[in-house]
Design a protein around this motif. Structure first.
Motif, mmCIF file in Angstrom:
data_model
loop_
_atom_site.group_PDB
_atom_site.id
_atom_site.type_symbol
_atom_site.label_atom_id
_atom_site.label_comp_id
_atom_site.label_asym_id
_atom_site.label_seq_id
_atom_site.Cartn_x
_atom_site.Cartn_y
_atom_site.Cartn_z
ATOM 1 N N GLY A 203 1.137 29.353 -6.011
ATOM 2 C CA GLY A 203 0.959 27.908 -6.112
ATOM 3 C C GLY A 203 -0.255 27.517 -6.928
ATOM 4 N N THR A 204 -0.588 28.303 -7.932
ATOM 5 C CA THR A 204 -1.750 28.023 -8.776
ATOM 6 C C THR A 204 -1.296 27.306 -10.043
ATOM 7 N N SER A 205 -2.028 26.263 -10.427
ATOM 8 C CA SER A 205 -1.674 25.512 -11.630
ATOM 9 C C SER A 205 -1.936 26.359 -12.869
ATOM 10 N N GLN A 206 -1.275 26.013 -13.971
ATOM 11 C CA GLN A 206 -1.447 26.768 -15.211
ATOM 12 C C GLN A 206 -2.889 26.701 -15.702
ATOM 13 N N ARG A 207 -3.542 25.585 -15.506
ATOM 14 C CA ARG A 207 -4.944 25.436 -15.924
ATOM 15 C C ARG A 207 -5.829 26.447 -15.178
ATOM 16 N N ARG B 22 -7.934 19.710 -6.350
ATOM 17 C CA ARG B 22 -8.831 20.867 -6.455
ATOM 18 C C ARG B 22 -8.093 22.098 -6.968
ATOM 19 N N ALA B 23 -6.799 22.150 -6.699
ATOM 20 C CA ALA B 23 -5.988 23.278 -7.159
ATOM 21 C C ALA B 23 -5.611 23.128 -8.632
ATOM 22 N N PHE C 67 -3.906 20.375 -10.131
ATOM 23 C CA PHE C 67 -2.706 19.605 -10.443
ATOM 24 C C PHE C 67 -3.065 18.160 -10.763
ATOM 25 N N SER C 68 -2.245 17.530 -11.613
ATOM 26 C CA SER C 68 -2.494 16.142 -11.986
ATOM 27 C C SER C 68 -2.266 15.223 -10.785
ATOM 28 N N TYR C 69 -2.880 14.068 -10.830
ATOM 29 C CA TYR C 69 -2.753 13.099 -9.736
ATOM 30 C C TYR C 69 -1.288 12.679 -9.553
ATOM 31 N N ASP C 70 -0.597 12.419 -10.652
ATOM 32 C CA ASP C 70 0.803 11.977 -10.562
ATOM 33 C C ASP C 70 1.687 13.034 -9.902
ATOM 34 N N LEU C 71 1.499 14.291 -10.298
ATOM 35 C CA LEU C 71 2.289 15.367 -9.716
ATOM 36 C C LEU C 71 1.934 15.540 -8.235
ATOM 37 N N ALA C 72 0.653 15.500 -7.924
ATOM 38 C CA ALA C 72 0.218 15.631 -6.529
ATOM 39 C C ALA C 72 0.827 14.522 -5.674
ATOM 40 N N ARG C 73 0.802 13.284 -6.181
ATOM 41 C CA ARG C 73 1.400 12.159 -5.434
ATOM 42 C C ARG C 73 2.893 12.372 -5.227
ATOM 43 N N GLU C 74 3.580 12.834 -6.271
ATOM 44 C CA GLU C 74 5.021 13.069 -6.159
ATOM 45 C C GLU C 74 5.315 14.075 -5.038
ATOM 46 N N ILE C 75 4.532 15.129 -4.963
ATOM 47 C CA ILE C 75 4.762 16.170 -3.956
ATOM 48 C C ILE C 75 4.356 15.675 -2.561
ATOM 49 N N ILE C 76 3.171 15.119 -2.443
ATOM 50 C CA ILE C 76 2.638 14.713 -1.130
ATOM 51 C C ILE C 76 3.431 13.543 -0.548
ATOM 52 N N GLU C 77 3.887 12.623 -1.383
ATOM 53 C CA GLU C 77 4.588 11.437 -0.884
ATOM 54 C C GLU C 77 6.088 11.625 -0.741
ATOM 55 N N ILE D 54 4.702 22.711 -5.581
ATOM 56 C CA ILE D 54 5.542 22.793 -4.383
ATOM 57 C C ILE D 54 5.187 24.057 -3.587
ATOM 58 N N ALA D 55 4.991 25.168 -4.284
ATOM 59 C CA ALA D 55 4.627 26.423 -3.608
ATOM 60 C C ALA D 55 3.297 26.273 -2.870
ATOM 61 N N LEU D 56 2.326 25.602 -3.499
ATOM 62 C CA LEU D 56 1.031 25.392 -2.844
ATOM 63 C C LEU D 56 1.191 24.490 -1.614
ATOM 64 N N ALA D 57 1.936 23.409 -1.763
ATOM 65 C CA ALA D 57 2.131 22.485 -0.636
ATOM 66 C C ALA D 57 2.833 23.194 0.527
ATOM 67 N N ARG D 58 3.811 24.022 0.215
ATOM 68 C CA ARG D 58 4.524 24.770 1.257
ATOM 69 C C ARG D 58 3.567 25.737 1.953
ATOM 70 N N ARG D 59 2.802 26.491 1.147
ATOM 71 C CA ARG D 59 1.888 27.503 1.691
ATOM 72 C C ARG D 59 0.782 26.880 2.525
ATOM 73 N N ARG D 60 0.259 25.728 2.074
ATOM 74 C CA ARG D 60 -0.852 25.077 2.785
ATOM 75 C C ARG D 60 -0.363 24.024 3.793
ATOM 76 N N ARG D 61 0.959 23.856 3.877
ATOM 77 C CA ARG D 61 1.582 22.891 4.793
ATOM 78 C C ARG D 61 1.067 21.470 4.525
ATOM 79 N N LEU D 62 1.200 21.050 3.274
ATOM 80 C CA LEU D 62 0.781 19.713 2.859
ATOM 81 C C LEU D 62 2.005 18.825 2.717
ATOM 82 N N GLY D 63 1.768 17.517 2.704
ATOM 83 C CA GLY D 63 2.845 16.560 2.442
ATOM 84 C C GLY D 63 4.007 16.703 3.403
#
Length: 184
Positions: free
Chosen positions: A90-94, A162-163, A165-175, A132-141
């Motif tokens: 679940g690590t971003s390309q950056r 912090r991982a 990911f862009s704000y838009d992508l993070a919002r899409e996953i968390i929400e 998605i892999a990070l959110a699943r692993r860390r039990r987010l959203g």
């Protein structure tokens, strides 16, 4: 009650070879990283035994050339393997790029590793898959208990940021309402 510190043995060509082989046996590594590990040994030997640092560095370079020729260390293969492992985690390309740079890999090896990652992925959007892999692993959203989701939304977004990911992508996953919404 003080313990006597163990003084390491003086470094020799043979001891560096054994140390390198033991390290390779335990860890996948890049040429740069293995050099760093072995140089620390030479520096410690210099401190305790006045070993010549230049001789140690010459031995290390010769050893690294032999290990590379024998395919014990291969920066291209290491970069691809490490990039794949970090992506699955679940690590971003950056962040993958930064971690590979820390290991002393060339820009060319890093780009090829990320390109290989894109080619082997069934999805067009690697960043989204990693998020998605990070959110699943860390039990987010959507993986959180429903009663705690709203209270911890900002904390989840911060974890995604912090991982890398862009704000838009993070919002899409968390929400996302449900896990199934993300997997579609």
């Amino acid at each position: 009650m003080s313990q006597d510190k163990k003084i390491p043995r003086p470094v020799t060509k043979e001891s560096l070879r054994n140390a390198a082989l033991n390290y390779i046996d335990r860890f996948a590594t890049s040429r740069h990283n293995l050099r760093h590990v072995l140089v620390r040994r030479v520096q410690k030997s210099n401190y305790y035994h006045d070993t010549s640092i230049q001789d140690g560095i010459d031995w290390i370079e010769e050893l690294l050339d032999k290990l590379e020729q024998a395919k014990f260390i291969d920066d291209a293969r290491y970069a691809e393997g490490r990039a794949g492992a970090l992506h699955r985690k679940g690590t971003s390309q950056r962040v993958i790029r930064m971690k590979l740079m820390e290991k002393g890999l060339s820009e060319d090896h890093i780009n090829k590793a990320l390109e290989a990652l894109r080619e082997e992925s069934q999805s067009e959007n690697l960043e989204r898959d990693a998020a998605i892999a990070l959110a699943r692993r860390r039990r987010l959203g959507p993986w959180r208990l429903p009663e705690k989701r709203e209270d911890l939304k900002e904390k989840d977004l911060a974890a995604m940021a912090r991982a890398g990911f862009s704000y838009d992508l993070a919002r899409e996953i968390i929400e996302a309402e449900t896990i199934e919404d993300l997997e579609d």
